[in-house]
Design a protein around this motif. Structure first.
Motif, mmCIF file in Angstrom:
data_model
loop_
_atom_site.group_PDB
_atom_site.id
_atom_site.type_symbol
_atom_site.label_atom_id
_atom_site.label_comp_id
_atom_site.label_asym_id
_atom_site.label_seq_id
_atom_site.Cartn_x
_atom_site.Cartn_y
_atom_site.Cartn_z
ATOM 1 N N CYS A 88 0.826 -1.214 0.000
ATOM 2 C CA CYS A 88 0.000 0.000 0.000
ATOM 3 C C CYS A 88 0.856 1.258 0.000
ATOM 4 O O CYS A 88 0.539 2.238 -0.676
ATOM 5 N N PHE A 89 1.947 1.233 0.747
ATOM 6 C CA PHE A 89 2.836 2.394 0.763
ATOM 7 C C PHE A 89 3.405 2.628 -0.634
ATOM 8 O O PHE A 89 3.446 3.765 -1.119
ATOM 9 N N HIS A 90 3.813 1.562 -1.302
ATOM 10 C CA HIS A 90 4.364 1.691 -2.661
ATOM 11 C C HIS A 90 3.314 2.251 -3.623
ATOM 12 O O HIS A 90 3.595 3.192 -4.380
ATOM 13 N N LEU A 91 2.130 1.676 -3.600
ATOM 14 C CA LEU A 91 1.074 2.139 -4.514
ATOM 15 C C LEU A 91 0.703 3.590 -4.223
ATOM 16 O O LEU A 91 0.485 4.388 -5.143
ATOM 17 N N ASP A 92 0.655 3.926 -2.941
ATOM 18 C CA ASP A 92 0.305 5.281 -2.531
ATOM 19 C C ASP A 92 1.329 6.298 -3.046
ATOM 20 O O ASP A 92 0.984 7.436 -3.367
ATOM 21 N N GLN A 93 2.591 5.884 -3.137
ATOM 22 C CA GLN A 93 3.646 6.774 -3.611
ATOM 23 C C GLN A 93 3.639 6.945 -5.129
ATOM 24 O O GLN A 93 4.083 7.973 -5.647
ATOM 25 N N HIS A 94 3.146 5.939 -5.846
ATOM 26 C CA HIS A 94 3.272 5.944 -7.304
ATOM 27 C C HIS A 94 1.970 6.187 -8.060
ATOM 28 O O HIS A 94 2.004 6.476 -9.261
ATOM 29 N N PHE A 95 0.837 6.054 -7.383
ATOM 30 C CA PHE A 95 -0.456 6.245 -8.051
ATOM 31 C C PHE A 95 -1.342 7.132 -7.188
ATOM 32 O O PHE A 95 -1.332 7.032 -5.956
ATOM 33 N N PRO A 96 -2.150 8.003 -7.831
ATOM 34 C CA PRO A 96 -2.909 9.020 -7.077
ATOM 35 C C PRO A 96 -4.222 8.481 -6.502
ATOM 36 O O PRO A 96 -5.309 8.908 -6.866
ATOM 37 N N MET A 97 -4.122 7.520 -5.582
ATOM 38 C CA MET A 97 -5.332 6.910 -5.030
ATOM 39 C C MET A 97 -5.718 7.493 -3.679
ATOM 40 O O MET A 97 -4.861 7.878 -2.897
ATOM 41 N N GLU A 98 -7.032 7.508 -3.409
ATOM 42 C CA GLU A 98 -7.526 7.969 -2.111
ATOM 43 C C GLU A 98 -7.464 6.845 -1.080
ATOM 44 O O GLU A 98 -7.093 7.064 0.074
ATOM 45 N N ILE A 99 -7.881 5.635 -1.518
ATOM 46 C CA ILE A 99 -8.030 4.511 -0.590
ATOM 47 C C ILE A 99 -7.603 3.224 -1.280
ATOM 48 O O ILE A 99 -7.879 3.022 -2.466
ATOM 49 N N ILE A 100 -6.939 2.355 -0.512
ATOM 50 C CA ILE A 100 -6.696 0.980 -0.949
ATOM 51 C C ILE A 100 -7.410 0.079 0.050
ATOM 52 O O ILE A 100 -7.201 0.192 1.266
ATOM 53 N N CYS A 101 -8.253 -0.806 -0.449
ATOM 54 C CA CYS A 101 -9.003 -1.720 0.406
ATOM 55 C C CYS A 101 -8.544 -3.147 0.120
ATOM 56 O O CYS A 101 -8.533 -3.575 -1.035
ATOM 57 N N VAL A 102 -8.172 -3.864 1.164
ATOM 58 C CA VAL A 102 -7.721 -5.247 1.031
ATOM 59 C C VAL A 102 -8.707 -6.157 1.759
ATOM 60 O O VAL A 102 -8.926 -6.007 2.970
ATOM 61 N N THR A 103 -9.306 -7.095 1.014
ATOM 62 C CA THR A 103 -10.231 -8.054 1.629
ATOM 63 C C THR A 103 -9.460 -9.311 2.016
ATOM 64 O O THR A 103 -8.529 -9.716 1.346
ATOM 65 N N ARG A 104 -9.903 -9.947 3.124
ATOM 66 C CA ARG A 104 -9.161 -11.078 3.691
ATOM 67 C C ARG A 104 -10.077 -12.277 3.952
ATOM 68 O O ARG A 104 -9.874 -13.025 4.903
ATOM 69 N N GLY A 105 -11.104 -12.440 3.098
ATOM 70 C CA GLY A 105 -12.013 -13.565 3.236
ATOM 71 C C GLY A 105 -12.713 -13.559 4.586
ATOM 72 O O GLY A 105 -13.233 -12.527 5.029
ATOM 73 N N SER A 106 -12.709 -14.704 5.267
ATOM 74 C CA SER A 106 -13.391 -14.815 6.556
ATOM 75 C C SER A 106 -12.710 -14.014 7.660
ATOM 76 O O SER A 106 -13.263 -13.835 8.748
ATOM 77 N N LYS A 107 -11.495 -13.481 7.376
ATOM 78 C CA LYS A 107 -10.765 -12.688 8.379
ATOM 79 C C LYS A 107 -11.069 -11.196 8.279
ATOM 80 O O LYS A 107 -10.435 -10.389 8.958
ATOM 81 N N GLY A 108 -12.026 -10.822 7.431
ATOM 82 C CA GLY A 108 -12.424 -9.428 7.358
ATOM 83 C C GLY A 108 -11.712 -8.641 6.276
ATOM 84 O O GLY A 108 -11.400 -9.171 5.206
ATOM 85 N N ALA A 109 -11.415 -7.393 6.563
ATOM 86 C CA ALA A 109 -10.837 -6.505 5.545
ATOM 87 C C ALA A 109 -10.169 -5.328 6.216
ATOM 88 O O ALA A 109 -10.318 -5.101 7.421
ATOM 89 N N MET A 110 -9.417 -4.557 5.415
ATOM 90 C CA MET A 110 -8.782 -3.348 5.940
ATOM 91 C C MET A 110 -8.698 -2.268 4.872
ATOM 92 O O MET A 110 -8.722 -2.555 3.670
ATOM 93 N N ILE A 111 -8.653 -1.047 5.325
ATOM 94 C CA ILE A 111 -8.523 0.124 4.466
ATOM 95 C C ILE A 111 -7.198 0.799 4.782
ATOM 96 O O ILE A 111 -6.842 0.990 5.950
ATOM 97 N N TYR A 112 -6.464 1.161 3.729
ATOM 98 C CA TYR A 112 -5.248 1.962 3.857
ATOM 99 C C TYR A 112 -5.565 3.340 3.280
ATOM 100 O O TYR A 112 -5.941 3.463 2.119
ATOM 101 N N GLN A 113 -5.427 4.371 4.100
ATOM 102 C CA GLN A 113 -5.746 5.728 3.665
ATOM 103 C C GLN A 113 -4.789 6.715 4.324
ATOM 104 O O GLN A 113 -4.720 6.802 5.548
ATOM 105 N N LYS A 114 -4.029 7.394 3.469
ATOM 106 C CA LYS A 114 -3.099 8.421 3.948
ATOM 107 C C LYS A 114 -2.173 7.891 5.046
ATOM 108 O O LYS A 114 -1.965 8.527 6.080
ATOM 109 N N GLY A 115 -1.627 6.700 4.806
ATOM 110 C CA GLY A 115 -0.674 6.121 5.733
ATOM 111 C C GLY A 115 -1.270 5.428 6.937
ATOM 112 O O GLY A 115 -0.558 4.840 7.746
#
Length: 292
Positions: A195-222
């Protein structure tokens, strides 16, 4: 109210051992958003054949608008052969080429994306240069652009993915896709590293990672916000990720905070995982009642 969402990509028949079931991630997202009360429209294509008629009929059962779905006389409606021998790791054989490989740009599609509050797209729907060319033209509108990676080997190309990342405001990937992305970009295969790499190279607001039955997480502004997911009576995983994304989009457009966005997205994904198939009919009240 921000509720106009246009989704671009595949619609198809999943050919299961028990018989054909309507599917395709973009179509599933369109149907879920529609059931959640949003004004969703699907840009796709079917063949001028019996399977295409039946697929359009299936969408009509949900009252989903069909005006942006093209009919191709020279290409068949899409079919996917599905192996469900391991219900938590379903395998797909995606027939090629098919109608949605040849989505043509038109002024009608252009206006629809320009007027939308969000535009959703992925990688499978642009495996063919014809549909890719159409998508790139539509992505030039400054509509909120949501990239659902939805990698389906061998139908993705990282040159194309890098181009699409350049337009994305929001990226949604799962844990397996995170590893594939990390390997390509040469980053640490952790959520923080990629997420840090993508955040540095592409102009995204949010990266969301899904983890199946373990839920999910949002990466936003570090910052990383996590949700553990909901424990549910699992039936199958077909469409659960698409339901998650639909819940995410609804809450994001309602300007909810990241914790609320993740909570409802996980709840809806969990709800669909308790049902057979990708697109059960439901009400939002039913989701809240059944998943606690």
């Amino acid at each position: 109210m921000r509720d106009h969402v246009v989704i671009f990509g595949e619609m198809l028949w999943d050919c299961l051992p028990t018989g054909p079931v309507a599917g395709g991630a973009p179509m599933n997202v369109a149907l879920n958003l529609h059931q959640l009360g949003l004004n969703s429209r699907l840009i796709s294509a079917v063949g001028a054949d019996e399977e295409g008629e039946k697929l359009l009929g299936f969408l009509q059962e949900f009252d989903l608008p069909l005006d942006l779905i093209q009919t191709k006389t020279d290409h068949e409606t899409s079919k996917v052969l599905v192996d469900t021998s391991d219900p938590e790791n379903i395998k797909y054989t995606i027939v090629s080429p098919v109608a949605w490989d040849f989505i043509e740009w038109s002024e009608e599609l252009d206006r629809a994306v320009e007027d939308a509050d969000a535009f959703v797209f992925g990688t499978l729907g642009v495996r063919n240069p014809e549909s890719l060319k159409t998508l790139i033209k539509l992505l030039h509108h400054p509509t909120l652009r949501i990239f659902d990676a939805n990698l389906r080997p061998p139908f993705y190309d990282f040159e194309v993915i890098e181009t699409l990342l350049g337009y994305a405001d929001i990226l949604k990937i799962n844990e397996d896709e995170l590893e594939i992305f990390a390997d390509y970009f040469g980053t640490d295969p952790s959520i923080e590293g990629l997420c840090f790499h993508l955040d540095q190279h592409f102009p995204m607001e949010i990266i969301c990672v899904t983890r199946g039955s373990k839920g999910a997480m949002i990466y936003q502004k570090g910052k990383i916000i996590e949700h553990p997911g909901y424990k549910v009576a699992f039936q199958d995983s077909i469409g659960a990720g698409d339901a998650f994304l639909s819940g995410f989009i609804k809450m994001y457009l309602e300007e909810k905070n990241p914790e609320e966005i993740l909570d409802f997205a996980c709840k809806l994904g969990g709800f669909v995982a308790t049902k057979k198939g990708a697109t059960p009919k439901y009400s939002e009240e039913e989701v809240h009642r059944e998943i606690r």
